[in-house]
Design a protein around this motif. Structure first.
Motif, PDB file in Angstrom:
ATOM      1  N   ARG A 134     -67.946  96.617  70.089  1.00  0.00           N
ATOM      2  CA  ARG A 134     -67.620  97.780  69.264  1.00  0.00           C
ATOM      3  C   ARG A 134     -68.727  98.829  69.361  1.00  0.00           C
ATOM      4  O   ARG A 134     -68.460 100.016  69.476  1.00  0.00           O
ATOM      5  CB  ARG A 134     -67.429  97.374  67.802  1.00  0.00           C
ATOM      6  N   ASP A 135     -69.957  98.354  69.304  1.00  0.00           N
ATOM      7  CA  ASP A 135     -71.086  99.286  69.395  1.00  0.00           C
ATOM      8  C   ASP A 135     -71.063 100.029  70.728  1.00  0.00           C
ATOM      9  O   ASP A 135     -71.537 101.164  70.830  1.00  0.00           O
ATOM     10  CB  ASP A 135     -72.421  98.531  69.273  1.00  0.00           C
ATOM     11  N   LEU A 136     -70.510  99.374  71.743  1.00  0.00           N
ATOM     12  CA  LEU A 136     -70.444 100.021  73.053  1.00  0.00           C
ATOM     13  C   LEU A 136     -69.151 100.802  73.218  1.00  0.00           C
ATOM     14  O   LEU A 136     -68.800 101.229  74.319  1.00  0.00           O
ATOM     15  CB  LEU A 136     -70.602  98.977  74.159  1.00  0.00           C
ATOM     16  N   GLY A 137     -68.431 100.988  72.118  1.00  0.00           N
ATOM     17  CA  GLY A 137     -67.293 101.891  72.162  1.00  0.00           C
ATOM     18  C   GLY A 137     -65.974 101.301  72.627  1.00  0.00           C
ATOM     19  O   GLY A 137     -65.007 102.037  72.819  1.00  0.00           O
ATOM     20  N   PHE A 138     -65.916  99.983  72.812  1.00  0.00           N
ATOM     21  CA  PHE A 138     -64.639  99.385  73.183  1.00  0.00           C
ATOM     22  C   PHE A 138     -63.748  99.329  71.948  1.00  0.00           C
ATOM     23  O   PHE A 138     -64.234  99.184  70.828  1.00  0.00           O
ATOM     24  CB  PHE A 138     -64.847  97.963  73.713  1.00  0.00           C
ATOM     25  N   SER A 139     -62.431  99.426  72.169  1.00  0.00           N
ATOM     26  CA  SER A 139     -61.495  99.282  71.057  1.00  0.00           C
ATOM     27  C   SER A 139     -61.386  97.804  70.705  1.00  0.00           C
ATOM     28  O   SER A 139     -61.835  96.942  71.458  1.00  0.00           O
ATOM     29  CB  SER A 139     -60.119  99.807  71.456  1.00  0.00           C
ATOM     30  N   LEU A 140     -60.782  97.507  69.577  1.00  0.00           N
ATOM     31  CA  LEU A 140     -60.593  96.106  69.209  1.00  0.00           C
ATOM     32  C   LEU A 140     -59.676  95.426  70.205  1.00  0.00           C
ATOM     33  O   LEU A 140     -59.791  94.225  70.463  1.00  0.00           O
ATOM     34  CB  LEU A 140     -60.023  96.000  67.790  1.00  0.00           C
ATOM     35  N   ASP A 141     -58.785  96.195  70.764  1.00  0.00           N
ATOM     36  CA  ASP A 141     -57.891  95.650  71.777  1.00  0.00           C
ATOM     37  C   ASP A 141     -58.690  95.225  73.005  1.00  0.00           C
ATOM     38  O   ASP A 141     -58.491  94.144  73.557  1.00  0.00           O
ATOM     39  CB  ASP A 141     -56.867  96.725  72.166  1.00  0.00           C
ATOM     40  N   GLU A 142     -59.596  96.070  73.419  1.00  0.00           N
ATOM     41  CA  GLU A 142     -60.443  95.744  74.559  1.00  0.00           C
ATOM     42  C   GLU A 142     -61.383  94.594  74.194  1.00  0.00           C
ATOM     43  O   GLU A 142     -61.641  93.705  75.012  1.00  0.00           O
ATOM     44  CB  GLU A 142     -61.235  96.986  74.993  1.00  0.00           C
ATOM     45  N   ALA A 143     -61.863  94.622  72.956  1.00  0.00           N
ATOM     46  CA  ALA A 143     -62.732  93.541  72.503  1.00  0.00           C
ATOM     47  C   ALA A 143     -61.998  92.210  72.618  1.00  0.00           C
ATOM     48  O   ALA A 143     -62.568  91.191  73.022  1.00  0.00           O
ATOM     49  CB  ALA A 143     -63.160  93.780  71.057  1.00  0.00           C
ATOM     50  N   SER A 144     -60.725  92.248  72.272  1.00  0.00           N
ATOM     51  CA  SER A 144     -59.908  91.044  72.356  1.00  0.00           C
ATOM     52  C   SER A 144     -59.827  90.534  73.790  1.00  0.00           C
ATOM     53  O   SER A 144     -59.965  89.326  74.044  1.00  0.00           O
ATOM     54  CB  SER A 144     -58.509  91.373  71.832  1.00  0.00           C
ATOM     55  N   SER A 145     -59.618  91.435  74.737  1.00  0.00           N
ATOM     56  CA  SER A 145     -59.555  91.039  76.145  1.00  0.00           C
ATOM     57  C   SER A 145     -60.886  90.483  76.613  1.00  0.00           C
ATOM     58  O   SER A 145     -60.947  89.466  77.313  1.00  0.00           O
ATOM     59  CB  SER A 145     -59.182  92.251  77.010  1.00  0.00           C
ATOM     60  N   LEU A 146     -61.962  91.155  76.227  1.00  0.00           N
ATOM     61  CA  LEU A 146     -63.287  90.718  76.648  1.00  0.00           C
ATOM     62  C   LEU A 146     -63.615  89.343  76.079  1.00  0.00           C
ATOM     63  O   LEU A 146     -64.200  88.494  76.750  1.00  0.00           O
ATOM     64  CB  LEU A 146     -64.337  91.752  76.207  1.00  0.00           C
ATOM     65  N   LEU A 147     -63.173  89.146  74.843  1.00  0.00           N
ATOM     66  CA  LEU A 147     -63.389  87.863  74.192  1.00  0.00           C
ATOM     67  C   LEU A 147     -62.640  86.763  74.945  1.00  0.00           C
ATOM     68  O   LEU A 147     -63.167  85.670  75.170  1.00  0.00           O
ATOM     69  CB  LEU A 147     -62.875  87.966  72.748  1.00  0.00           C
ATOM     70  N   ALA A 148     -61.433  87.073  75.343  1.00  0.00           N
ATOM     71  CA  ALA A 148     -60.637  86.092  76.103  1.00  0.00           C
ATOM     72  C   ALA A 148     -61.330  85.763  77.417  1.00  0.00           C
ATOM     73  O   ALA A 148     -61.383  84.600  77.832  1.00  0.00           O
ATOM     74  CB  ALA A 148     -59.236  86.647  76.355  1.00  0.00           C
ATOM     75  N   LEU A 149     -61.876  86.780  78.061  1.00  0.00           N
ATOM     76  CA  LEU A 149     -62.576  86.547  79.326  1.00  0.00           C
ATOM     77  C   LEU A 149     -63.841  85.720  79.097  1.00  0.00           C
ATOM     78  O   LEU A 149     -64.192  84.857  79.896  1.00  0.00           O
ATOM     79  CB  LEU A 149     -62.942  87.889  79.977  1.00  0.00           C
ATOM     80  N   TRP A 150     -64.486  86.000  77.986  1.00  0.00           N
ATOM     81  CA  TRP A 150     -65.705  85.261  77.670  1.00  0.00           C
ATOM     82  C   TRP A 150     -65.393  83.773  77.493  1.00  0.00           C
ATOM     83  O   TRP A 150     -66.140  82.902  77.936  1.00  0.00           O
ATOM     84  CB  TRP A 150     -66.332  85.837  76.397  1.00  0.00           C
ATOM     85  N   ARG A 151     -64.262  83.531  76.834  1.00  0.00           N
ATOM     86  CA  ARG A 151     -63.897  82.142  76.542  1.00  0.00           C
ATOM     87  C   ARG A 151     -63.440  81.396  77.791  1.00  0.00           C
ATOM     88  O   ARG A 151     -63.554  80.181  77.862  1.00  0.00           O
ATOM     89  CB  ARG A 151     -62.785  82.113  75.502  1.00  0.00           C
ATOM     90  N   ASP A 152     -62.913  82.137  78.736  1.00  0.00           N
ATOM     91  CA  ASP A 152     -62.424  81.507  79.961  1.00  0.00           C
ATOM     92  C   ASP A 152     -63.567  81.420  80.961  1.00  0.00           C
ATOM     93  O   ASP A 152     -63.844  82.353  81.698  1.00  0.00           O
ATOM     94  CB  ASP A 152     -61.259  82.335  80.534  1.00  0.00           C
ATOM     95  N   ARG A 153     -64.205  80.295  80.992  1.00  0.00           N
ATOM     96  CA  ARG A 153     -65.405  80.182  81.834  1.00  0.00           C
ATOM     97  C   ARG A 153     -65.116  80.367  83.313  1.00  0.00           C
ATOM     98  O   ARG A 153     -66.007  80.598  84.106  1.00  0.00           O
ATOM     99  CB  ARG A 153     -66.038  78.803  81.646  1.00  0.00           C
ATOM    100  N   LYS A 154     -63.857  80.245  83.690  1.00  0.00           N
ATOM    101  CA  LYS A 154     -63.558  80.338  85.114  1.00  0.00           C
ATOM    102  C   LYS A 154     -63.032  81.711  85.525  1.00  0.00           C
ATOM    103  O   LYS A 154     -62.590  81.904  86.645  1.00  0.00           O
ATOM    104  CB  LYS A 154     -62.545  79.268  85.505  1.00  0.00           C
ATOM    105  N   ARG A 155     -63.082  82.682  84.585  1.00  0.00           N
ATOM    106  CA  ARG A 155     -62.565  84.009  84.938  1.00  0.00           C
ATOM    107  C   ARG A 155     -63.403  84.588  86.072  1.00  0.00           C
ATOM    108  O   ARG A 155     -64.611  84.339  86.165  1.00  0.00           O
ATOM    109  CB  ARG A 155     -62.645  84.964  83.751  1.00  0.00           C
ATOM    110  N   PRO A 156     -62.740  85.363  86.930  1.00  0.00           N
ATOM    111  CA  PRO A 156     -63.514  86.061  87.957  1.00  0.00           C
ATOM    112  C   PRO A 156     -64.265  87.233  87.302  1.00  0.00           C
ATOM    113  O   PRO A 156     -63.698  87.963  86.485  1.00  0.00           O
ATOM    114  CB  PRO A 156     -62.444  86.581  88.927  1.00  0.00           C
ATOM    115  N   SER A 157     -65.488  87.421  87.658  1.00  0.00           N
ATOM    116  CA  SER A 157     -66.277  88.499  87.046  1.00  0.00           C
ATOM    117  C   SER A 157     -65.659  89.859  87.353  1.00  0.00           C
ATOM    118  O   SER A 157     -65.912  90.849  86.675  1.00  0.00           O
ATOM    119  CB  SER A 157     -67.723  88.448  87.550  1.00  0.00           C
ATOM    120  N   ARG A 158     -64.834  89.905  88.405  1.00  0.00           N
ATOM    121  CA  ARG A 158     -64.135  91.129  88.772  1.00  0.00           C
ATOM    122  C   ARG A 158     -63.367  91.707  87.588  1.00  0.00           C
ATOM    123  O   ARG A 158     -63.358  92.920  87.368  1.00  0.00           O
ATOM    124  CB  ARG A 158     -63.171  90.823  89.927  1.00  0.00           C
ATOM    125  N   GLU A 159     -62.714  90.827  86.836  1.00  0.00           N
ATOM    126  CA  GLU A 159     -61.905  91.312  85.713  1.00  0.00           C
ATOM    127  C   GLU A 159     -62.755  91.955  84.630  1.00  0.00           C
ATOM    128  O   GLU A 159     -62.374  92.960  84.037  1.00  0.00           O
ATOM    129  CB  GLU A 159     -61.104  90.158  85.122  1.00  0.00           C
TER     130      GLU A 159
END
Lengths: 140, 140
Positions: free
Chosen positions: A53-78
């Motif tokens: 949020r401090d970096l200006g992402f919306s809560l929607d984007e925060a949600s996506s980032l959180l999902a990526l964080w939780r998925d240890r196997k996500r490609p960093s590309r995403e």
DNA sequence: CTTGACCTTCCCATTATGGGAAGGATTAGG
DNA sequence: CCTAATCCTTCCCATAATGGGAAGGTCAAG
């Protein structure tokens, strides 16, 4: 840990923690008395959200980032793609603001800014959309 | 002139024209059938408001600027002050955005952005508020 | 007289946040 | 053990500016 302590430790207000839960961004377990109960990892999640949020992402984007964080196997590309999109969005908005600032500065530079009433700023606001007729006087 | 034509001519949607009236920013006379009725000067006012909105002023500021426009004897100083404040506000926000962009670019630059899962962007989001403990893993 | 294009008001949704009330739970002090 | 303060809960309201859409009245053209 009660919601008040989680709030203090994460920097996210209790109000917002409840809201994030309401919109499904986070979850919370309840104790017997109905109080929400948080642990260290919950605080980490809240801090993560706060940082996005401090970096200006919306809560929607925060949600996506959180999902990526939780998925240890996500490609960093995403992750990089989301960040890059956000950067572009910020840069586009800055360009727009810069154009507005340029316009306003030009107008302000030509305005006496004293007791006199003639003002190129208002003249511009009033005339901006007109084609060729004489400068508009304030109607009514 | 009906609201639809006033909208077309001013570039302000009919919906917004009604809203501006509701919040007391503008007024409208009514015809016998209850339809709002606008004339050239109303269109000018709407264009004025639109211009201020395009330049990023709030409706509240638009209201003040409109009042100054209507007061032919206002000192241009007051107009210039509002404009300057707005410029400063925009510049402050741009500075904040620029700082965020710098941060994000640095993070993105260090992110492979490929199939690999390790990602300094998420690492930062997760670790930003922590003091000294090891880098957090996604909880739960 | 019908149809379509207007107009009206009213309600809802958006984004992220805070304020505050009413009432139950807990905790600290006496 | 009782009381007061401090939590917690849910629920409603407000913000800024805009759009969507429904239900129903009006008007103009055919």
């Amino acid at each position: 840990m009660n919601i008040g302590d989680a709030a203090k430790r994460s920097g996210v207000s209790a109000k917002m923690i409840r809201y994030y839960e309401e919109i499904g961004l986070i979850k919370a377990s309840r104790r017997a008395n109905g109080y929400r109960d948080y642990d260290e990892s919950d605080v980490s999640v809240l801090q993560f959200i706060r940082r996005t949020r401090d970096l200006g992402f919306s809560l929607d984007e925060a949600s996506s980032l959180l999902a990526l964080w939780r998925d240890r196997k996500r490609p960093s590309r995403e992750v990089k793609r989301l960040a890059s999109q956000h950067i572009e969005d910020l840069e586009r908005r800055m360009r727009e603001m810069r154009a507005v600032v340029r316009t306003l500065k030009t107008l302000a530079d030509h305005c006496h800014g004293d007791e006199r009433s003639d003002c190129p700023i208002l003249d511009d606001f009033a005339a901006a959309t007109m084609k060729k007729s004489a400068r508009k006087r304030p109607p009514a």
